[in-house]
Design a protein around this motif. Structure first.
Motif, mmCIF file in Angstrom:
data_model
loop_
_atom_site.group_PDB
_atom_site.id
_atom_site.type_symbol
_atom_site.label_atom_id
_atom_site.label_comp_id
_atom_site.label_asym_id
_atom_site.label_seq_id
_atom_site.Cartn_x
_atom_site.Cartn_y
_atom_site.Cartn_z
ATOM 1 N N GLU A 1 0.828 -1.212 0.000
ATOM 2 C CA GLU A 1 0.000 0.000 0.000
ATOM 3 C C GLU A 1 0.859 1.259 0.000
ATOM 4 O OE1 GLU A 1 -3.251 0.615 -0.214
ATOM 5 O OE2 GLU A 1 -3.648 -1.509 -0.590
ATOM 6 N N VAL B 1 -1.043 6.712 1.011
ATOM 7 C CA VAL B 1 -1.758 7.948 0.675
ATOM 8 C C VAL B 1 -2.878 7.598 -0.298
ATOM 9 C CG1 VAL B 1 0.217 9.511 1.008
ATOM 10 C CG2 VAL B 1 -0.143 8.420 -1.209
ATOM 11 N N GLU B 2 -3.823 8.517 -0.474
ATOM 12 C CA GLU B 2 -4.879 8.316 -1.463
ATOM 13 C C GLU B 2 -4.317 8.536 -2.863
ATOM 14 O OE1 GLU B 2 -8.035 7.187 -1.164
ATOM 15 O OE2 GLU B 2 -7.344 6.721 0.856
ATOM 16 N N VAL B 3 -4.665 7.633 -3.771
ATOM 17 C CA VAL B 3 -4.137 7.684 -5.137
ATOM 18 C C VAL B 3 -5.281 7.991 -6.105
ATOM 19 C CG1 VAL B 3 -2.986 6.353 -6.957
ATOM 20 C CG2 VAL B 3 -2.289 6.068 -4.565
ATOM 21 N N ALA B 4 -5.100 9.013 -6.940
ATOM 22 C CA ALA B 4 -6.161 9.415 -7.867
ATOM 23 C C ALA B 4 -6.365 8.404 -8.995
ATOM 24 C CB ALA B 4 -5.839 10.788 -8.459
ATOM 25 N N ARG C 1 1.881 13.104 -1.200
ATOM 26 C CA ARG C 1 0.419 13.189 -1.230
ATOM 27 C C ARG C 1 -0.052 14.027 -2.433
ATOM 28 N NH1 ARG C 1 -0.088 14.515 3.741
ATOM 29 N NH2 ARG C 1 -0.400 12.392 4.535
ATOM 30 N N GLY D 1 -2.315 12.559 -5.654
ATOM 31 C CA GLY D 1 -3.611 13.126 -5.988
ATOM 32 C C GLY D 1 -3.693 13.703 -7.384
ATOM 33 N N ARG E 1 -2.506 1.514 -7.030
ATOM 34 C CA ARG E 1 -2.050 1.727 -5.655
ATOM 35 C C ARG E 1 -0.713 1.010 -5.440
ATOM 36 N NH1 ARG E 1 -5.108 4.066 -2.186
ATOM 37 N NH2 ARG E 1 -4.175 3.008 -0.385
ATOM 38 N N THR F 1 -6.769 -1.045 -8.159
ATOM 39 C CA THR F 1 -5.896 -1.543 -7.090
ATOM 40 C C THR F 1 -4.447 -1.612 -7.547
ATOM 41 O OG1 THR F 1 -7.749 -2.866 -6.282
ATOM 42 C CG2 THR F 1 -5.564 -3.458 -5.484
#
Length: 423
Positions: A234, A237-240, A274, A278, A247, A244
């Protein structure tokens, strides 16, 4: 075409490159080393991160470059293949090369290639990929990048990119592909790809690396006194970028960027990571091309790539009706690709991309029927196939076009524009 006559346009540069394609692919580094010498060794004027592997290379390259850019570095990237235009292959500051700059870089490479060819045997001339790679290194040097993230074309050992004195090497994953050139087993293929590892460097490998490939990575690291780092599953962080698999790719990119920054005496900044996560979207990788129905384009072209998509489909479709548009080349394991994808589909429209190696739609339909697949239709024209799939899916459904990067190129290319090579 003379390499001396005036300043080339993009059309002239592409015509030159397409002409080289007629002479095929020839492994070996001698021509490339001569090209680099003739161009005053541009590959030594910037730091480099070398990315090899079966799947995920382009996404990982873009992600590493994006992270490094947000650390204040002037980052470049060299990618393959392209979707619509050759200029997509060279990126600086998160933008494709300007057409005129690209044309000038190719002209410089062409002039160098003409000099190299004079010293070679008649059947040992510079190839298209070598000329492209030389142009990329020349342009990255001319634009004074601090660091370039470079995607290998095929394999590693004899790939034109393997003239780089890279600081960090990245192995995304290893699958059975191009066995004719790279060897019959995962271990053989891994060994060829890992030939890019440099003495005292850092080798970063993906989280889901095959055990045999991992053993080869350990051996390569030991042989070169290199540090071996395995990326986590993983990214933290959030991935735009949807999917899966993206990521995992970002987790690998983050690890590789951290390894490079450490090598130059810096630390990874989580705010920069981050921001990159994004922002990065990868053309042709789960690319949203329409809504109602949601229409996705993905260039997965082998069983591992299709399996990665299939893993993400339940989350992306959320129970909605899925209709696939599929085209596959004749050197791929079409049966294994269908086996992974068909259980997720309500219907399939089989089509044919512009490559002469594309399997006939009827062949794919017959194979799907043998595998107990869902109802299917045939439509030879990719654009009409996509429109038919959208009709079948309905406004609340999902359409996925996949199976070949050539298919995605056909769907993204402006109507009426001639197809260019995407080798």
């Amino acid at each position: 075409m003379s390499t001396q006559a005036g300043t080339w346009t993009l059309e002239e540069a592409e015509r030159y490159l397409l002409g080289l394609e007629l002479f095929g692919m020839r492994f070996g580094l001698d021509r490339m080393r001569r090209l680099m010498t003739t161009l005053d060794q541009p590959e030594r004027s910037f730091d480099s991160i070398h990315v090899v592997g079966t799947n995920g290379k382009s996404s990982t390259v873009r992600m590493i470059a994006a992270i490094l850019e947000r650390h204040g570095l002037r980052a470049g990237a060299y990618l393959s293949p392209h979707l619509v235009s050759f200029v997509e292959r060279i990126r600086i500051d998160d933008r494709d090369a300007e057409p005129q700059a690209f044309a000038k870089a190719v002209q410089r490479a062409a002039h160098a290639a003409a000099l190299v060819d004079r010293s070679q045997r008649d059947d040992d001339t510079v190839t298209q990929f070598e000329a492209l790679t030389a142009a990329a290194f020349s342009e990255l040097s001319a634009r004074a990048v601090d660091v370039a993230v470079i995607e290998a074309g095929l394999g590693g050992r004899w790939d034109a990119t393997n003239v780089l004195p890279s600081t960090v090497q990245v192995l995304t994953n290893v699958g059975l592909e191009h066995t004719r050139w790279l060897g019959p087993t995962v271990r053989d293929i891994a060994r060829e790809k890992l030939a890019v590892v440099r003495d005292g460097a850092t080798l970063v490998v993906g989280a889901d690396l095959h055990p045999d490939a991992m053993e080869e990575a350990q051996l390569a690291a030991e042989r070169h006194g290199a540090r071996l780092v395995q990326a986590p599953d993983e990214p933290g962080v959030e991935v735009a970028a949807p999917g899966t698999f993206q990521r995992r790719n970002f987790a690998l990119a983050r690890t590789a960027a951290a390894a490079y920054l450490e090598a130059v005496g810096r630390q990874l900044d989580i705010a920069a990571v981050r921001a990159a996560a994004g922002a990065v979207l990868v053309p042709g990788r789960m690319q949203v091309a329409g809504h109602e129905p949601l229409t996705l384009l993905d260039g997965a072209h082998n069983p591992a790539g299709i399996a990665a998509i299939a893993e993400s489909l339940p989350q992306l479709t959320a129970g909605r009706r899925l209709v696939a548009v599929l085209s596959v080349l004749d050197d791929k394991d079409a049966a294994e690709m269908l086996r992974a994808l068909l259980p997720h589909c309500e219907q399939v429209v089989f089509t044919r991309n512009h490559s002469p190696r594309a399997l006939p739609p009827a062949t794919l339909a017959s194979l799907a029927q043998q595998l107990g697949g869902p109802p299917s239709e045939l439509e030879a024209d990719p654009r009409r196939a996509l429109e038919r799939a959208r009709e079948l899916a309905g406004p609340g459904g999902v359409v996925l076009a996949t199976g070949s990067i050539y298919l995605i190129a056909d769907l993204l290319r402006p109507a009426g524009q001639r197809s260019a090579s995407i080798l």
